[in-house]
Design an enzyme around this catalytic site. Structure first.
Site, short mmCIF file in Angstrom:
data_model
loop_
_atom_site.label_atom_id
_atom_site.label_comp_id
_atom_site.label_asym_id
_atom_site.label_seq_id
_atom_site.Cartn_x
_atom_site.Cartn_y
_atom_site.Cartn_z
N CYS A 83 1.20 1.69 3.81
CA CYS A 83 0.65 2.75 4.64
C CYS A 83 -0.42 2.15 5.54
O CYS A 83 -1.33 1.47 5.06
CB CYS A 83 0.07 3.85 3.76
SG CYS A 83 -0.70 5.18 4.69
N HIS A 91 -6.74 -3.03 15.49
CA HIS A 91 -6.10 -3.68 14.34
C HIS A 91 -4.89 -2.87 13.87
O HIS A 91 -3.88 -3.45 13.47
CB HIS A 91 -7.12 -3.84 13.21
CG HIS A 91 -6.57 -4.54 12.00
ND1 HIS A 91 -6.18 -5.86 12.03
CD2 HIS A 91 -6.35 -4.09 10.74
CE1 HIS A 91 -5.73 -6.20 10.83
NE2 HIS A 91 -5.83 -5.15 10.03
#
Length: 181
Positions: A83, A91
């Site tokens: 996840c 990022h």
């Protein structure tokens, strides 16, 4: 996704020969990934297959672990679980794009991989998608891997002498036509 939407979901394949699937999970958000794993295990077991599970630090390591397992083990398919939740920096984009790209490239090279790495804006979106009794994205990723294994087995069982050969014709196992000396 609206709750009232319906989708066509293919029936899970079953196998006459042993089938072994590796689940690779990045448990950074373990409450989410635990649910993904529950769904994946149930789907694999429903197909009569077996599974092994390994954990890696993050979503970027999932493809690397799959590549190592492919080189060194005997798995028929792979389930990538994790996840990634959008944060304040870019990022998120790097992790989502690079992990997905690596998994896609391995799939295009012939590996049977179901990608269940969630890429979401919020934790609540992740929870809804991960729940095994809900959207069950872990089960969906396992089903995708199993379908690819079944397809790979179907086509690998086909005789290789099927098709048109421009420089020779095969008749009863013998080649006629141009030859080189």
């Amino acid at each position: 996704m609206a709750a009232s939407e319906t989708h066509n979901i293919l029936e899970t394949p079953t196998f006459d020969t042993p089938t072994k699937v590796l689940i690779v999970v990045a448990p950074y958000y373990n409450d989410v990934t635990d649910e993904l794993v529950v769904g994946a295990k149930a789907e694999i077991e429903a197909a009569g297959a077996t599974w092994d599970l390994i954990e890696v630090p993050g979503a970027l390591e999932v493809p690397t672990a799959i590549a190592i397992a492919d080189r060194t083990s005997n798995f028929d398919g792979f389930v990538a679980l994790g996840c990634v939740i959008r944060g304040e920096t870019t990022h998120y984009d790097t992790v989502c794009n690079d992990s997905s790209r690596a998994i896609t490239l391995m799939g295009l090279s012939g590996l049977c991989i179901g990608n269940g790495i969630l890429t979401v804006e919020t934790k609540s979106q992740a929870v809804v998608r991960a729940q095994a009794k809900g959207q069950n994205k872990g089960g969906g990723a396992a089903a995708a891997a199993l379908h690819l294994v079944a397809l790979s087995r179907k086509w690998s069982a086909s005789p290789k002498d099927v098709g048109f050969h421009s420089d020779a014709i095969r008749i009863a196992g013998k080649t006629t036509g141009p030859t080189t000396a």
